[in-house]
Design a protein around this motif. Structure first.
Motif, PDB file in Angstrom:
ATOM      1  N   ALA A 224     -13.068  20.865  -7.809  1.00  0.00           N
ATOM      2  CA  ALA A 224     -12.179  21.731  -7.105  1.00  0.00           C
ATOM      3  C   ALA A 224     -10.820  20.936  -6.925  1.00  0.00           C
ATOM      4  CB  ALA A 224     -12.680  21.664  -5.580  1.00  0.00           C
ATOM      5  N   VAL A 225     -10.686  19.660  -6.856  1.00  0.00           N
ATOM      6  CA  VAL A 225      -9.362  18.801  -6.851  1.00  0.00           C
ATOM      7  C   VAL A 225      -9.030  18.927  -8.136  1.00  0.00           C
ATOM      8  CG1 VAL A 225      -8.618  16.530  -6.720  1.00  0.00           C
ATOM      9  CG2 VAL A 225     -10.153  17.396  -5.156  1.00  0.00           C
ATOM     10  N   ALA A 226      -9.912  18.779  -9.181  1.00  0.00           N
ATOM     11  CA  ALA A 226      -9.325  18.911 -10.602  1.00  0.00           C
ATOM     12  C   ALA A 226      -8.483  20.182 -10.923  1.00  0.00           C
ATOM     13  CB  ALA A 226     -10.153  18.628 -11.515  1.00  0.00           C
TER      14      ALA A 226
ATOM     15  N   THR B 246      -8.381  17.052 -15.169  1.00  0.00           N
ATOM     16  CA  THR B 246      -9.540  17.118 -15.759  1.00  0.00           C
ATOM     17  C   THR B 246     -10.671  16.687 -14.815  1.00  0.00           C
ATOM     18  OG1 THR B 246      -9.902  15.198 -16.702  1.00  0.00           O
ATOM     19  CG2 THR B 246      -9.421  16.984 -18.250  1.00  0.00           C
ATOM     20  N   PRO B 247     -11.784  16.750 -14.454  1.00  0.00           N
ATOM     21  CA  PRO B 247     -12.863  16.374 -13.289  1.00  0.00           C
ATOM     22  C   PRO B 247     -12.749  14.786 -13.513  1.00  0.00           C
ATOM     23  CG  PRO B 247     -13.849  18.179 -14.070  1.00  0.00           C
ATOM     24  CD  PRO B 247     -12.658  18.248 -14.925  1.00  0.00           C
ATOM     25  N   SER B 248     -12.839  14.424 -15.074  1.00  0.00           N
ATOM     26  CA  SER B 248     -12.827  12.898 -15.442  1.00  0.00           C
ATOM     27  C   SER B 248     -11.693  12.161 -14.902  1.00  0.00           C
ATOM     28  CB  SER B 248     -12.879  12.641 -16.847  1.00  0.00           C
ATOM     29  OG  SER B 248     -14.344  13.122 -17.522  1.00  0.00           O
ATOM     30  N   GLN B 249     -10.418  12.846 -15.060  1.00  0.00           N
ATOM     31  CA  GLN B 249      -9.138  12.321 -14.522  1.00  0.00           C
ATOM     32  C   GLN B 249      -9.404  12.044 -12.956  1.00  0.00           C
ATOM     33  OE1 GLN B 249      -6.637  14.907 -16.921  1.00  0.00           O
ATOM     34  NE2 GLN B 249      -5.526  13.053 -17.458  1.00  0.00           N
TER      35      GLN B 249
ATOM     36  N   ASN C  53     -11.428   8.343 -28.892  1.00  0.00           N
ATOM     37  CA  ASN C  53     -10.786   9.750 -29.197  1.00  0.00           C
ATOM     38  C   ASN C  53      -9.192   9.448 -28.450  1.00  0.00           C
ATOM     39  OD1 ASN C  53      -9.706  12.460 -28.082  1.00  0.00           O
ATOM     40  ND2 ASN C  53     -11.182  12.887 -29.710  1.00  0.00           N
ATOM     41  N   THR C  54      -8.304   9.786 -29.516  1.00  0.00           N
ATOM     42  CA  THR C  54      -7.041   9.578 -29.047  1.00  0.00           C
ATOM     43  C   THR C  54      -6.593  10.330 -27.979  1.00  0.00           C
ATOM     44  OG1 THR C  54      -6.323   8.873 -31.275  1.00  0.00           O
ATOM     45  CG2 THR C  54      -4.514   9.494 -30.189  1.00  0.00           C
ATOM     46  N   ALA C  55      -7.111  11.694 -28.033  1.00  0.00           N
ATOM     47  CA  ALA C  55      -6.839  12.703 -26.925  1.00  0.00           C
ATOM     48  C   ALA C  55      -7.277  12.080 -25.571  1.00  0.00           C
ATOM     49  CB  ALA C  55      -7.178  14.187 -27.192  1.00  0.00           C
ATOM     50  N   HIS C  56      -8.496  11.689 -25.601  1.00  0.00           N
ATOM     51  CA  HIS C  56      -9.101  11.025 -24.257  1.00  0.00           C
ATOM     52  C   HIS C  56      -8.486   9.885 -23.797  1.00  0.00           C
ATOM     53  CE1 HIS C  56     -13.213  13.106 -25.546  1.00  0.00           C
ATOM     54  NE2 HIS C  56     -12.303  14.047 -24.880  1.00  0.00           N
TER      55      HIS C  56
ATOM     56  N   VAL D  18      -3.821   8.943 -15.969  1.00  0.00           N
ATOM     57  CA  VAL D  18      -4.483   8.992 -14.514  1.00  0.00           C
ATOM     58  C   VAL D  18      -3.577   8.135 -13.781  1.00  0.00           C
ATOM     59  CG1 VAL D  18      -6.403   7.905 -13.476  1.00  0.00           C
ATOM     60  CG2 VAL D  18      -6.718   9.407 -15.319  1.00  0.00           C
ATOM     61  N   GLY D  19      -2.937   7.276 -14.273  1.00  0.00           N
ATOM     62  CA  GLY D  19      -2.113   6.449 -13.271  1.00  0.00           C
ATOM     63  C   GLY D  19      -0.988   7.244 -12.943  1.00  0.00           C
ATOM     64  N   GLY D  20      -0.506   8.483 -13.294  1.00  0.00           N
ATOM     65  CA  GLY D  20       0.404   9.296 -12.655  1.00  0.00           C
ATOM     66  C   GLY D  20      -0.038  10.215 -11.801  1.00  0.00           C
ATOM     67  N   ILE D  21      -1.432  10.306 -11.589  1.00  0.00           N
ATOM     68  CA  ILE D  21      -1.925  11.478 -10.878  1.00  0.00           C
ATOM     69  C   ILE D  21      -1.987  11.073  -9.226  1.00  0.00           C
ATOM     70  CG2 ILE D  21      -4.137  12.879 -10.161  1.00  0.00           C
ATOM     71  CD1 ILE D  21      -4.786  12.676 -13.290  1.00  0.00           C
ATOM     72  N   THR D  22      -1.456  12.002  -8.596  1.00  0.00           N
ATOM     73  CA  THR D  22      -1.208  11.836  -6.985  1.00  0.00           C
ATOM     74  C   THR D  22      -2.512  12.538  -6.522  1.00  0.00           C
ATOM     75  OG1 THR D  22       1.119  11.334  -7.088  1.00  0.00           O
ATOM     76  CG2 THR D  22       0.170  11.977  -4.863  1.00  0.00           C
ATOM     77  N   LEU D  23      -3.298  11.888  -5.477  1.00  0.00           N
ATOM     78  CA  LEU D  23      -4.144  12.693  -4.663  1.00  0.00           C
ATOM     79  C   LEU D  23      -3.627  12.613  -3.223  1.00  0.00           C
ATOM     80  CD1 LEU D  23      -7.422  11.086  -6.335  1.00  0.00           C
ATOM     81  CD2 LEU D  23      -6.569  13.168  -6.742  1.00  0.00           C
TER      82      LEU D  23
END
Length: 297
Positions: free
Chosen positions: A229-231, A237-240, A261-264, A271-276
């Motif tokens: 839900a947060v993702a 993504t949920p992993s992020q 994998n380069t995209a992963h 992730v360092g730029g994601i604000t929760l």
């Protein structure tokens, strides 16, 4: 916004580094492995986690070929196990003090350096994985005596601990500990007291299996409805989300997600730029924590 950097081993590093375990998946594509690590450096990664037993020396070989002195990347390795090609798992425990010394020498040789910046002592006292038996059951004080001797000799710069208990860390503090690597994730928070001690002591907390689910029967952060839900609300993504929660949870958390994998890789570093926000954190914090202490083998 999470703080992008944190203190580690008297340095300031990006809070999202790279774990080299997954490089083994590129064993027959060495040039791709080198290019992947170069891409990580281009994206700002300055903290790489490795071990001689990752791919029986393959990860260290790639690191030696990919990294340059001017990159100024902090390479952290570990001892407590040695390669065991063809074995299941492909490593054997090496907990005795003389084996720790040999493992340090092996890492120095394969990485092509005269000094290892940080070496984690993998204790195997807790978390999922193997458990020591027979002559591999070694007192922590005996191991720390060897690690401090190696530090005094200039072969290693700083000491970390891995798969350690709260009591073990307390015993080790006088030796000087710069980081702790334990299995820890949003869904497996057994070590909350250990994390609090690390925070109070200025010790970096570097969780492995940061999304859980490393072995069958263990919980996975990406299976949680609240994570999805947060993702969805953030367009990530949920992993992020699972990784971002760790960065928000404590200021001394450093991540070392691994991928071939380069995209992963790019998604992990983002992730360092994601604000929760507060609502997202409340929803994630409410997820039940289940035990991660599952012996394997």
């Amino acid at each position: 916004m999470t703080t992008e950097t944190a203190s580690f081993a008297a340095r300031t590093v990006l809070r999202v580094g790279y774990g080299a375990l997954q490089l083994e998946r590129l064993h027959n594509r060495r040039d791709e492995a080198v290019a992947l690590l170069r891409r990580a450096v281009e994206l700002g990664v300055d903290h790489v986690d490795t071990a001689e037993f990752y791919g029986s020396g393959f990860a260290n070989d790639v690191i030696r070929k990919a990294l340059r002195p001017e990159d100024d990347v902090l390479v952290v390795t570990k001892v407590g196990a040695d390669p065991h090609p063809g074995g299941h798992p492909p490593l054997r425990l090496a907990q005795r003090p003389e084996q720790l010394r040999t493992s340090v020498e092996d890492n120095l040789r394969s990485l092509g350096v005269d000094r290892l910046a940080v070496v984690n002592l993998r204790r195997l006292d807790t978390g999922p994985g193997l458990r020591p038996e027979g002559d591999q059951v070694v007192d922590l004080d005996d191991q720390l005596a060897m690690m401090t001797a190696l530090r005094d000799e200039g072969k290693i710069g700083a000491i970390g601990l891995s798969s350690v208990t709260l009591d073990g860390l307390r015993r080790a503090l006088p030796a000087g500990v710069v980081c702790v690597q334990n299995a820890y994730s949003l869904v497996s928070r057994d070590d909350e007291d250990l994390l609090r001690l690390c925070t109070a002591e200025g010790i970096a907390w570097v969780p492995f299996f940061p999304l859980g689910g490393a072995f069958p029967g263990l919980p996975k952060a990406t299976d949680e409805p609240a994570v999805h839900a947060v993702a969805a609300s953030l367009g990530v993504t949920p992993s992020q989300v699972g990784l971002a929660w760790l960065l928000h949870h404590a200021p001394n958390v450093l991540l070392i997600p691994g991928t071939a994998n380069t995209a992963h890789l790019e998604a992990n570093i983002a992730v360092g730029g994601i604000t929760l926000d507060a609502a997202a954190l409340r929803a994630l914090d409410a997820i039940e924590s289940r035990s991660n202490d599952l012996p394997i083998g």
